[in-house]
Design an enzyme around this catalytic site. Sequence first.
Site, PDB file in Angstrom:
ATOM      1  N   ASP A  79     -10.308   7.560  -7.992  1.00  0.00           N
ATOM      2  CA  ASP A  79     -10.517   8.516  -6.902  1.00  0.00           C
ATOM      3  C   ASP A  79     -12.018   8.674  -6.649  1.00  0.00           C
ATOM      4  OD1 ASP A  79      -8.837  11.008  -5.530  1.00  0.00           O
ATOM      5  OD2 ASP A  79     -10.966  11.433  -5.842  1.00  0.00           O
TER       6      ASP A  79
ATOM      7  N   GLU B 105     -11.803   4.182   6.508  1.00  0.00           N
ATOM      8  CA  GLU B 105     -10.665   5.041   6.856  1.00  0.00           C
ATOM      9  C   GLU B 105     -11.017   6.049   7.945  1.00  0.00           C
ATOM     10  OE1 GLU B 105      -7.482   7.049   3.928  1.00  0.00           O
ATOM     11  OE2 GLU B 105      -9.295   6.399   2.942  1.00  0.00           O
TER      12      GLU B 105
ATOM     13  N   HIS C 148       0.855  -1.199   0.000  1.00  0.00           N
ATOM     14  CA  HIS C 148       0.000   0.000   0.000  1.00  0.00           C
ATOM     15  C   HIS C 148       0.886   1.241   0.000  1.00  0.00           C
ATOM     16  CE1 HIS C 148      -4.028   1.933   1.248  1.00  0.00           C
ATOM     17  NE2 HIS C 148      -3.181   2.913   0.984  1.00  0.00           N
TER      18      HIS C 148
ATOM     19  N   THR D  77      -3.254   7.115  -9.198  1.00  0.00           N
ATOM     20  CA  THR D  77      -4.467   7.532  -9.906  1.00  0.00           C
ATOM     21  C   THR D  77      -4.048   8.117 -11.243  1.00  0.00           C
ATOM     22  OG1 THR D  77      -5.427   8.126  -7.769  1.00  0.00           O
ATOM     23  CG2 THR D  77      -6.559   8.940  -9.730  1.00  0.00           C
ATOM     24  N   PRO D  78      -4.482   7.515 -12.353  1.00  0.00           N
ATOM     25  CA  PRO D  78      -4.077   8.060 -13.663  1.00  0.00           C
ATOM     26  C   PRO D  78      -4.496   9.522 -13.786  1.00  0.00           C
ATOM     27  CG  PRO D  78      -5.058   5.894 -13.928  1.00  0.00           C
ATOM     28  CD  PRO D  78      -5.297   6.310 -12.496  1.00  0.00           C
TER      29      PRO D  78
ATOM     30  N   GLY E 167      -8.801   8.248  -2.320  1.00  0.00           N
ATOM     31  CA  GLY E 167      -9.223   9.652  -2.334  1.00  0.00           C
ATOM     32  C   GLY E 167      -9.826  10.086  -1.014  1.00  0.00           C
TER      33      GLY E 167
ATOM     34  N   ASP F 136       1.902   3.670   3.009  1.00  0.00           N
ATOM     35  CA  ASP F 136       0.902   4.594   2.464  1.00  0.00           C
ATOM     36  C   ASP F 136       1.573   5.751   1.720  1.00  0.00           C
ATOM     37  OD1 ASP F 136      -1.507   5.623   1.753  1.00  0.00           O
ATOM     38  OD2 ASP F 136      -2.260   5.929   3.784  1.00  0.00           O
ATOM     39  N   ASP F 137       2.210   6.665   2.475  1.00  0.00           N
ATOM     40  CA  ASP F 137       2.828   7.847   1.866  1.00  0.00           C
ATOM     41  C   ASP F 137       4.143   8.141   2.574  1.00  0.00           C
ATOM     42  OD1 ASP F 137       0.556   8.745   0.049  1.00  0.00           O
ATOM     43  OD2 ASP F 137      -0.461   8.645   1.976  1.00  0.00           O
TER      44      ASP F 137
HETATM   45 ZN   LIG Z   1      -3.792   4.928   0.903  1.00  0.00          ZN
END
Ligand SMILES: [Zn+2]
Length: 379
Positions: A167, A238, A29, A120-121, A208, A317-318
């Site tokens: 998204d 989430e 992820h 996400t494209p 998103g 995640d990020d």
């Molecule tokens: Zn995520």
Amino acid sequence: MTDPVIDNDATRRIIDADFTTALPKTELHAHLSGSISRETLSSIWQTKKSQGDDGALALGDPAIALKPSGSFPTILSFFQIFNEYIYNLVNDRESISYATKSIAEDFRRDGVRYLELRTTPREIPTAGISRENYVQIVLDALGQYRNDQVQMKAADHIGIQLILSIDRTMTPSQAHEIVDIASKYMSRSRAPSTTIPPPSVIALDLCGNPTKGDVGTFTSAFRRAKAFGLKLTVHFAEVPASSTEEELRTLLSWRPDRLGHAIHIPPDLKDVIKKQKLGLELCLSCNVLAEMTQGGFKGHHFGEWAATECPVALSTDDVGVFESSLSNEYLIASREFGLGREEVVQLARGAVAAAFAGRERMERLIGDFERVEQIPSSL
Ligand SMILES: [Zn+2]
């Protein structure tokens, strides 16, 4: 970095950053945009600034502007970082390609040996980039990175596959467009599992702002993706607003293969998830630092799910935002939940079980890791 953890067994072998970095890891992820490091963004910014790019000139150097100031971002500031920097800097072929290769290298250096990267494209009219062009650029960059690794015959190479995200603010027709692209670029070859397979699209994700959108509008798109043979993962429960019984039951009706975050789940649906043994992508630092969960690391629902038969994949995640690498996430899990070396290795195996591809290779890598036992340790 966190303090080393002493294993409980008689050997008292240490669990430290060297151990969790050397452990062959599976990252399931990770968002492409959120995984771009400050250093990479700064490098892109400097290039664009030297070219007189207006968007870059209006921004400060990301290396300074995005430096953590002692307090970690809330979800709101997280989205602001996205909007302001990522979308103003990573917005043409060169920057998307450079960012993608840099992410691959960052994960490889952290000991990640298999990565399912999601994105996400994006449609970027100013650069003449359609959503499909965007996916081609990312796949080409991952393909070039993969070929460089094959040529170098590096022992610590990383295999990477791509997940396309829809998204929540998209329209149903945009979602179907992404399913079309995913189906076009999914792998239909049966490459030997002992080589690093070329990157392709393997799955679809729903992501998103969790307070936006009605997931029911995407049901036909996700059902179509499943029919094409794509795997499915969704951001699930989430925040409280995206955890209504109706939303969660709709998401489960798509028969997802994995769930991301999985925080605010009512008991009856927890039972469904346990029965189906769905894979869970759990993000400790992201959830705790963005205050999506209560009770710090020890209160994180990782403790509850790790005791079930659901395979758990610790994920970042990020990492560009939260700046906790996957090896650091394993270290945190060890420290906060009292995991010994064998349990940490088992945790890495659990992530392999949740992976959509690359399982055989990862099983072998982790098996080798256990056998060799040449784990760097200061004890
Ligand atoms: Zn995520």
